[in-house]
Design a protein around this motif. Sequence first.
Motif, PDB file in Angstrom:
ATOM      1  N   ALA A 197      14.206  -1.770  -1.509  1.00 23.97           N
ATOM      2  CA  ALA A 197      13.139  -1.536  -2.416  1.00 23.97           C
ATOM      3  C   ALA A 197      11.718  -2.065  -1.651  1.00 23.97           C
ATOM      4  O   ALA A 197      11.519  -2.827  -1.101  1.00 23.97           O
ATOM      5  N   LEU A 198      10.773  -1.052  -2.110  1.00 24.18           N
ATOM      6  CA  LEU A 198       9.475  -1.394  -1.835  1.00 24.18           C
ATOM      7  C   LEU A 198       8.970  -2.412  -2.979  1.00 24.18           C
ATOM      8  O   LEU A 198       8.700  -1.785  -3.969  1.00 24.18           O
ATOM      9  N   THR A 199       8.753  -3.572  -2.412  1.00 24.54           N
ATOM     10  CA  THR A 199       8.184  -4.812  -3.271  1.00 24.54           C
ATOM     11  C   THR A 199       6.814  -5.231  -2.765  1.00 24.54           C
ATOM     12  O   THR A 199       6.683  -5.050  -1.496  1.00 24.54           O
ATOM     13  N   ALA A 200       6.232  -5.946  -3.552  1.00 26.36           N
ATOM     14  CA  ALA A 200       5.035  -6.658  -3.272  1.00 26.36           C
ATOM     15  C   ALA A 200       4.836  -7.850  -3.770  1.00 26.36           C
ATOM     16  O   ALA A 200       5.261  -8.063  -4.934  1.00 26.36           O
ATOM     17  N   THR A 201       4.184  -8.909  -3.174  1.00 28.46           N
ATOM     18  CA  THR A 201       3.941 -10.114  -3.827  1.00 28.46           C
ATOM     19  C   THR A 201       2.716 -10.274  -4.540  1.00 28.46           C
ATOM     20  O   THR A 201       2.450 -11.134  -5.312  1.00 28.46           O
ATOM     21  N   ARG A 202       1.676  -9.220  -4.232  1.00 31.27           N
ATOM     22  CA  ARG A 202       0.470  -9.123  -4.709  1.00 31.27           C
ATOM     23  C   ARG A 202      -0.052  -7.869  -5.066  1.00 31.27           C
ATOM     24  O   ARG A 202      -1.079  -7.590  -4.690  1.00 31.27           O
ATOM     25  N   GLY A 203       0.787  -7.219  -6.145  1.00 30.97           N
ATOM     26  CA  GLY A 203       0.151  -6.002  -6.536  1.00 30.97           C
ATOM     27  C   GLY A 203       0.297  -4.746  -5.436  1.00 30.97           C
ATOM     28  O   GLY A 203       1.029  -4.914  -4.474  1.00 30.97           O
ATOM     29  N   LEU A 204      -0.225  -3.619  -6.068  1.00 33.18           N
ATOM     30  CA  LEU A 204       0.052  -2.284  -5.310  1.00 33.18           C
ATOM     31  C   LEU A 204      -1.338  -1.726  -5.403  1.00 33.18           C
ATOM     32  O   LEU A 204      -2.051  -1.786  -6.043  1.00 33.18           O
ATOM     33  N   GLU A 205      -1.553  -1.179  -4.163  1.00 41.28           N
ATOM     34  CA  GLU A 205      -2.549  -0.402  -3.656  1.00 41.28           C
ATOM     35  C   GLU A 205      -2.503   0.951  -3.553  1.00 41.28           C
ATOM     36  O   GLU A 205      -1.767   1.499  -2.536  1.00 41.28           O
ATOM     37  N   PRO A 206      -3.134   1.768  -4.370  1.00 46.37           N
ATOM     38  CA  PRO A 206      -3.119   3.222  -4.098  1.00 46.37           C
ATOM     39  C   PRO A 206      -3.891   3.544  -2.797  1.00 46.37           C
ATOM     40  O   PRO A 206      -5.128   3.380  -3.054  1.00 46.37           O
ATOM     41  N   GLY A 207      -3.367   4.218  -1.870  1.00 43.71           N
ATOM     42  CA  GLY A 207      -4.043   4.909  -0.657  1.00 43.71           C
ATOM     43  C   GLY A 207      -4.598   6.222  -0.878  1.00 43.71           C
ATOM     44  O   GLY A 207      -4.444   6.659  -1.855  1.00 43.71           O
ATOM     45  N   PRO A 208      -5.115   6.724   0.253  1.00 41.24           N
ATOM     46  CA  PRO A 208      -5.401   8.204   0.034  1.00 41.24           C
ATOM     47  C   PRO A 208      -4.262   9.065  -0.431  1.00 41.24           C
ATOM     48  O   PRO A 208      -3.227   9.079   0.201  1.00 41.24           O
ATOM     49  N   GLY A 209      -4.846  10.202  -1.321  1.00 40.42           N
ATOM     50  CA  GLY A 209      -3.983  11.113  -1.881  1.00 40.42           C
ATOM     51  C   GLY A 209      -2.804  10.562  -2.916  1.00 40.42           C
ATOM     52  O   GLY A 209      -2.346  11.351  -3.729  1.00 40.42           O
ATOM     53  N   SER A 225       0.970  -1.332   0.034  1.00 40.62           N
ATOM     54  CA  SER A 225       0.024   0.142  -0.018  1.00 40.62           C
ATOM     55  C   SER A 225       0.834   1.279  -0.025  1.00 40.62           C
ATOM     56  O   SER A 225       1.775   1.491   0.788  1.00 40.62           O
ATOM     57  N   VAL A 226       0.497   2.247  -0.598  1.00 42.39           N
ATOM     58  CA  VAL A 226       1.187   3.657  -1.004  1.00 42.39           C
ATOM     59  C   VAL A 226       0.165   4.468  -0.638  1.00 42.39           C
ATOM     60  O   VAL A 226      -0.816   4.801  -1.196  1.00 42.39           O
ATOM     61  N   LYS A 227       0.200   5.496   0.137  1.00 44.06           N
ATOM     62  CA  LYS A 227      -0.616   6.548   0.710  1.00 44.06           C
ATOM     63  C   LYS A 227       0.260   7.972   0.728  1.00 44.06           C
ATOM     64  O   LYS A 227       1.645   7.824   0.705  1.00 44.06           O
ATOM     65  N   VAL A 228      -0.441   8.844   1.313  1.00 47.24           N
ATOM     66  CA  VAL A 228       0.163  10.064   1.224  1.00 47.24           C
ATOM     67  C   VAL A 228       0.212  10.633   2.747  1.00 47.24           C
ATOM     68  O   VAL A 228      -0.847  10.401   3.428  1.00 47.24           O
ATOM     69  N   ALA A 229       1.209  11.281   3.051  1.00 48.49           N
ATOM     70  CA  ALA A 229       1.203  11.758   4.706  1.00 48.49           C
ATOM     71  C   ALA A 229       1.811  12.920   4.703  1.00 48.49           C
ATOM     72  O   ALA A 229       2.625  13.388   3.873  1.00 48.49           O
ATOM     73  N   ASP A 230       1.680  13.691   5.539  1.00 48.93           N
ATOM     74  CA  ASP A 230       2.324  14.890   5.937  1.00 48.93           C
ATOM     75  C   ASP A 230       3.583  14.825   6.730  1.00 48.93           C
ATOM     76  O   ASP A 230       3.717  13.791   7.395  1.00 48.93           O
ATOM     77  N   SER A 231       4.572  15.670   6.345  1.00 50.78           N
ATOM     78  CA  SER A 231       5.979  15.444   6.868  1.00 50.78           C
ATOM     79  C   SER A 231       6.573  17.031   7.048  1.00 50.78           C
ATOM     80  O   SER A 231       5.930  17.857   6.685  1.00 50.78           O
ATOM     81  N   PRO A 232       7.673  17.213   7.560  1.00 50.36           N
ATOM     82  CA  PRO A 232       8.371  18.489   7.855  1.00 50.36           C
ATOM     83  C   PRO A 232       8.682  18.965   6.266  1.00 50.36           C
ATOM     84  O   PRO A 232       8.756  20.358   6.535  1.00 50.36           O
ATOM     85  N   PHE A 233       8.432  18.187   5.321  1.00 51.72           N
ATOM     86  CA  PHE A 233       8.956  18.809   3.833  1.00 51.72           C
ATOM     87  C   PHE A 233       7.702  18.750   3.149  1.00 51.72           C
ATOM     88  O   PHE A 233       7.791  19.291   1.710  1.00 51.72           O
TER      89      PHE A 233
END
Length: 174
Positions: free
Chosen positions: A102-114, A53-61
């Motif tokens: 690396a960010l790897t996955a065995t069963r696809g990628l899930e786009p999260g919020p943002g 899963s890949v999503k968006v979060a707030d950071s100092p940048f």
Amino acid sequence: MPRSRFTAFAAALLALAPATLLALTSCTSRDDPPETTPSTATAPAPAPDLAASVKVADSPFGRILVDGAGRTLYGFTKDKAKGKDKAGDSACDADCVAVWPALTATRGLEPGPGVRPALLTDTKLAEGAEQAVYGDWPLYYYVGDATAGEVNGQGLDGVWFAVAPDGKLVREPA
């Protein structure tokens, strides 16, 4: 006659074998824990077949990409600088991957919020695994980020940067 006695004895044993086995197996209770052999007791459970899963979060940048657990995802400027044939190819060698897995996955990628689903793809690594790619950037973790929300890899060596939701690198140094 000794031979016929042996044959009779063997026949008797064979006739009794099923009853003997039944008696021996009925000695254990259903409440008893199952016996394990050393090879099955130490065997690890199979890895779960999960999507990344890949999503968006707030950071100092500003807003950046993180995985499902909130760990920062980075892009490597040398992935483009090496003149790879197509966007998304990794230039990170074995020594590099030891620090920047690396960010790897065995069963696809899930786009999260943002996350823009059209920007989230993958590329096949040399060893056959699939690495997540966002826009033109293969995605990596930094081993120096121990917990969610840390951005200790930001700007390292002037080539590692967090990835923004628009697919561009956040080029602000830490």
